[in-house]
Motif scaffolding. Structure first.
Motif, PDB file in Angstrom:
ATOM      1  N   ALA A 270       0.837  -1.210   0.000  1.00 12.94           N
ATOM      2  CA  ALA A 270       0.000   0.000   0.000  1.00 12.94           C
ATOM      3  C   ALA A 270       0.865   1.251   0.000  1.00 12.94           C
ATOM      4  O   ALA A 270       0.574   2.223  -0.717  1.00 12.94           O
ATOM      5  N   LYS A 271       1.940   1.243   0.810  1.00 12.00           N
ATOM      6  CA  LYS A 271       2.846   2.391   0.836  1.00 12.00           C
ATOM      7  C   LYS A 271       3.563   2.533  -0.501  1.00 12.00           C
ATOM      8  O   LYS A 271       3.739   3.654  -1.010  1.00 12.00           O
ATOM      9  N   ALA A 272       3.954   1.405  -1.100  1.00 11.51           N
ATOM     10  CA  ALA A 272       4.630   1.451  -2.397  1.00 11.51           C
ATOM     11  C   ALA A 272       3.709   1.998  -3.474  1.00 11.51           C
ATOM     12  O   ALA A 272       4.135   2.787  -4.329  1.00 11.51           O
ATOM     13  N   ARG A 273       2.459   1.623  -3.443  1.00 11.85           N
ATOM     14  CA  ARG A 273       1.494   2.178  -4.406  1.00 11.85           C
ATOM     15  C   ARG A 273       1.457   3.702  -4.299  1.00 11.85           C
ATOM     16  O   ARG A 273       1.460   4.412  -5.303  1.00 11.85           O
ATOM     17  N   GLU A 274       1.373   4.175  -3.068  1.00  8.67           N
ATOM     18  CA  GLU A 274       1.298   5.622  -2.842  1.00  8.67           C
ATOM     19  C   GLU A 274       2.529   6.326  -3.419  1.00  8.67           C
ATOM     20  O   GLU A 274       2.409   7.366  -4.077  1.00  8.67           O
ATOM     21  N   LEU A 275       3.710   5.758  -3.196  1.00  3.07           N
ATOM     22  CA  LEU A 275       4.938   6.360  -3.700  1.00  3.07           C
ATOM     23  C   LEU A 275       5.021   6.282  -5.216  1.00  3.07           C
ATOM     24  O   LEU A 275       5.517   7.203  -5.872  1.00  3.07           O
ATOM     25  N   LEU A 276       4.540   5.190  -5.800  1.00  3.01           N
ATOM     26  CA  LEU A 276       4.533   5.062  -7.255  1.00  3.01           C
ATOM     27  C   LEU A 276       3.557   6.053  -7.888  1.00  3.01           C
ATOM     28  O   LEU A 276       3.802   6.566  -8.986  1.00  3.01           O
ATOM     29  N   GLU A 277       2.456   6.310  -7.200  1.00  3.58           N
ATOM     30  CA  GLU A 277       1.439   7.219  -7.733  1.00  3.58           C
ATOM     31  C   GLU A 277       1.822   8.690  -7.595  1.00  3.58           C
ATOM     32  O   GLU A 277       1.493   9.501  -8.469  1.00  3.58           O
ATOM     33  N   THR A 279       5.081  10.095  -6.472  1.00  3.44           N
ATOM     34  CA  THR A 279       6.464  10.560  -6.552  1.00  3.44           C
ATOM     35  C   THR A 279       7.126  10.028  -7.820  1.00  3.44           C
ATOM     36  O   THR A 279       6.582   9.157  -8.501  1.00  3.44           O
ATOM     37  N   ASN A 280       8.312  10.565  -8.097  1.00  7.69           N
ATOM     38  CA  ASN A 280       9.115  10.092  -9.224  1.00  7.69           C
ATOM     39  C   ASN A 280      10.329   9.297  -8.760  1.00  7.69           C
ATOM     40  O   ASN A 280      11.300   9.136  -9.511  1.00  7.69           O
ATOM     41  N   ARG A 281      10.299   8.797  -7.543  1.00  9.27           N
ATOM     42  CA  ARG A 281      11.394   7.966  -7.051  1.00  9.27           C
ATOM     43  C   ARG A 281      11.510   6.694  -7.894  1.00  9.27           C
ATOM     44  O   ARG A 281      10.506   6.180  -8.399  1.00  9.27           O
ATOM     45  N   THR A 282      12.735   6.186  -7.989  1.00  9.90           N
ATOM     46  CA  THR A 282      12.923   4.953  -8.747  1.00  9.90           C
ATOM     47  C   THR A 282      12.298   3.789  -7.996  1.00  9.90           C
ATOM     48  O   THR A 282      12.064   3.858  -6.778  1.00  9.90           O
ATOM     49  N   VAL A 283      12.064   2.704  -8.721  1.00 12.28           N
ATOM     50  CA  VAL A 283      11.485   1.517  -8.091  1.00 12.28           C
ATOM     51  C   VAL A 283      12.423   0.970  -7.024  1.00 12.28           C
ATOM     52  O   VAL A 283      11.979   0.531  -5.954  1.00 12.28           O
ATOM     53  N   ASP A 284      13.732   1.004  -7.278  1.00 18.02           N
ATOM     54  CA  ASP A 284      14.692   0.531  -6.275  1.00 18.02           C
ATOM     55  C   ASP A 284      14.606   1.374  -5.009  1.00 18.02           C
ATOM     56  O   ASP A 284      14.624   0.842  -3.884  1.00 18.02           O
ATOM     57  N   GLN A 285      14.505   2.693  -5.154  1.00 16.89           N
ATOM     58  CA  GLN A 285      14.393   3.569  -3.985  1.00 16.89           C
ATOM     59  C   GLN A 285      13.124   3.273  -3.201  1.00 16.89           C
ATOM     60  O   GLN A 285      13.134   3.234  -1.966  1.00 16.89           O
ATOM     61  N   ILE A 286      12.036   3.052  -3.911  1.00 16.53           N
ATOM     62  CA  ILE A 286      10.763   2.755  -3.246  1.00 16.53           C
ATOM     63  C   ILE A 286      10.854   1.422  -2.519  1.00 16.53           C
ATOM     64  O   ILE A 286      10.337   1.273  -1.401  1.00 16.53           O
ATOM     65  N   ALA A 287      11.505   0.438  -3.138  1.00 20.51           N
ATOM     66  CA  ALA A 287      11.689  -0.857  -2.477  1.00 20.51           C
ATOM     67  C   ALA A 287      12.383  -0.682  -1.134  1.00 20.51           C
ATOM     68  O   ALA A 287      11.951  -1.234  -0.108  1.00 20.51           O
ATOM     69  N   ASP A 289      12.574   2.128   0.619  1.00 18.31           N
ATOM     70  CA  ASP A 289      11.739   2.969   1.478  1.00 18.31           C
ATOM     71  C   ASP A 289      10.696   2.164   2.233  1.00 18.31           C
ATOM     72  O   ASP A 289      10.340   2.505   3.363  1.00 18.31           O
ATOM     73  N   VAL A 290      10.145   1.126   1.601  1.00 22.96           N
ATOM     74  CA  VAL A 290       9.069   0.354   2.232  1.00 22.96           C
ATOM     75  C   VAL A 290       9.579  -0.877   2.962  1.00 22.96           C
ATOM     76  O   VAL A 290       8.777  -1.656   3.496  1.00 22.96           O
ATOM     77  N   GLY A 291      10.916  -1.077   2.959  1.00 26.04           N
ATOM     78  CA  GLY A 291      11.461  -2.134   3.806  1.00 26.04           C
ATOM     79  C   GLY A 291      12.032  -3.345   3.110  1.00 26.04           C
ATOM     80  O   GLY A 291      12.298  -4.355   3.771  1.00 26.04           O
ATOM     81  N   TYR A 292      12.251  -3.278   1.798  1.00 26.46           N
ATOM     82  CA  TYR A 292      12.842  -4.407   1.077  1.00 26.46           C
ATOM     83  C   TYR A 292      14.297  -4.080   0.746  1.00 26.46           C
ATOM     84  O   TYR A 292      14.577  -3.101   0.038  1.00 26.46           O
ATOM     85  N   GLN A 293      15.220  -4.902   1.230  1.00 23.38           N
ATOM     86  CA  GLN A 293      16.626  -4.700   0.907  1.00 23.38           C
ATOM     87  C   GLN A 293      16.955  -5.220  -0.488  1.00 23.38           C
ATOM     88  O   GLN A 293      17.939  -4.789  -1.096  1.00 23.38           O
ATOM     89  N   ASP A 294      16.138  -6.152  -0.985  1.00 21.86           N
ATOM     90  CA  ASP A 294      16.339  -6.727  -2.310  1.00 21.86           C
ATOM     91  C   ASP A 294      15.238  -6.209  -3.241  1.00 21.86           C
ATOM     92  O   ASP A 294      14.089  -6.647  -3.148  1.00 21.86           O
ATOM     93  N   PRO A 295      15.553  -5.269  -4.147  1.00 19.53           N
ATOM     94  CA  PRO A 295      14.531  -4.736  -5.054  1.00 19.53           C
ATOM     95  C   PRO A 295      13.871  -5.803  -5.914  1.00 19.53           C
ATOM     96  O   PRO A 295      12.686  -5.680  -6.244  1.00 19.53           O
ATOM     97  N   ALA A 296      14.617  -6.846  -6.272  1.00 18.48           N
ATOM     98  CA  ALA A 296      14.026  -7.916  -7.086  1.00 18.48           C
ATOM     99  C   ALA A 296      12.926  -8.639  -6.306  1.00 18.48           C
ATOM    100  O   ALA A 296      11.878  -8.986  -6.859  1.00 18.48           O
TER     101      ALA A 296
END
Length: 336
Positions: A270-277, A279-287, A289-296
């Motif tokens: 849910a937090k990642a959706r909000e950031l994707l909607e 902000t212009n942060r990269t997907v890796d940055q959002i990963a 930000d929401v607590g994933y150390q591995d973007p994959a």
């Protein structure tokens, strides 16, 4: 003589009239598209609206082909934006649906119309869909049926259900496909500029945590996770609740319907959706930000839960980038 296929739209209390008339228009367009293929000998779709009359019964209130005769092929329950009335007020409508089904008609519903369809008792053991926000409540009220709210349309032969409020367009095209064939359905979709390829409402769903279960220990953890669900363990959650891990795990799942790890994933998504909607942060940055150390791993979990990859989700729902806006300005200038 060209055969008529009757589609009856039931205007139960609270039914959305815009959807009922929109469906009538869609079927009218389908008839126009079918008429362009005279050699195919396609049937004509007759649309009728049924509602309560002064005598307390159900009667026809609008007919696209008055005076014609035929057997009903489909009965549709439009969406409803407000709460349905008590069961006794709906009794004539459920009886009418039962009669239509017994006569061989396919029953269909859109969004909250599924509640009235479920009241007929004809859906035991069936799978159906409804608006994603209603799925849990519908399943609890009618445990004899299975609700799959990820699907936009569920075609179960003599029962067809559609999900969101505007999914009446998807139901209408599905019925045109069934009654007049895929070519006419595609022609109708193109004329009305509708997307014939929509199959899921999964990426429209929003996680709504259950907070009315009455378990104060679990509620305390939920509020704690709402503040930050990035790096938490089962042991930390159990400690916050003041419970042993096994007891906490059992009570949390009983109260929320989810395991703690699933619940945290929902909050992160849910937090990642909000950031994707927004902000212009990269997907890796959002990963991160929401607590994933591995973007994959984040991409894999997000795609499974939302139904779209993070990049596809951003393309559909996110902000337009500066480069896109610059191109639009340049294109607009070129037209002057």
């Amino acid at each position: 003589m060209t055969p008529l296929l009757e589609i009856d739209i039931l205007l139960y209390p609270g039914a959305q009239l815009a959807a009922a008339h929109g469906l009538s228009d869609l079927f009218s367009v389908a008839n126009r598209m079918a008429a362009e293929h005279p050699g195919a000998a396609l049937p004509v779709l007759r649309t009728r609206h049924f509602g309560a009359d002064a005598a307390g019964g159900i009667s026809c209130q609008l007919d696209s082909h008055p005076g014609a005769t035929g057997q009903p092929s489909v009965a549709i329950l439009p969406p409803c934006l407000g709460p349905l009335p008590a069961d006794e007020a709906l009794a004539p409508f459920t009886a009418w649906l039962g009669q239509r089904h017994a006569a061989g008609a396919t029953l269909s519903s859109v969004c909250a119309g599924a509640y009235l369809l479920a009241r007929t008792g004809l859906l035991a053991g069936r799978v159906l869909t409804t608006h994603w926000s209603l799925a849990r409540d519908l399943g609890e009220r009618f445990p004899e049926l299975t609700v799959d709210a990820d699907k936009l349309v569920v075609d179960d032969g003599d029962i067809i259900t559609a999900g969101g409020v505007m999914a009446w367009t998807d139901l209408g095209l599905a019925l045109v496909d069934r009654l007049l064939g895929p070519t006419i359905a595609a022609d109708t979709a193109r004329f009305l500029v509708l997307d014939l390829t929509r199959h899921s409402q999964q990426y429209f769903r929003r996680f709504t945590p259950v907070l009315t279960h009455g378990d104060e220990a679990v509620l305390k953890v939920q509020r704690w996770l709402q503040r930050d669900a990035r790096h938490v363990s089962l042991a930390a959650m159990a400690a916050e609740a003041g419970l042993g891990e096994r007891t906490f795990l059992r009570r949390f799942q009983q109260a929320t319907g989810l395991r703690p790890t699933e619940y945290c994933q929902q909050l992160r998504a849910a937090k990642a959706r909000e950031l994707l909607e927004l902000t212009n942060r990269t997907v890796d940055q959002i990963a991160w930000d929401v607590g994933y150390q591995d973007p994959a791993a984040f991409r894999k979990v997000f795609t499974r839960m939302v139904g779209l990859s993070p990049m596809d989700y951003r393309k559909r729902f996110g902000p337009r980038g500066a480069g896109e806006r610059s191109r639009e300005v340049a294109d607009g200038a070129a037209l002057l």
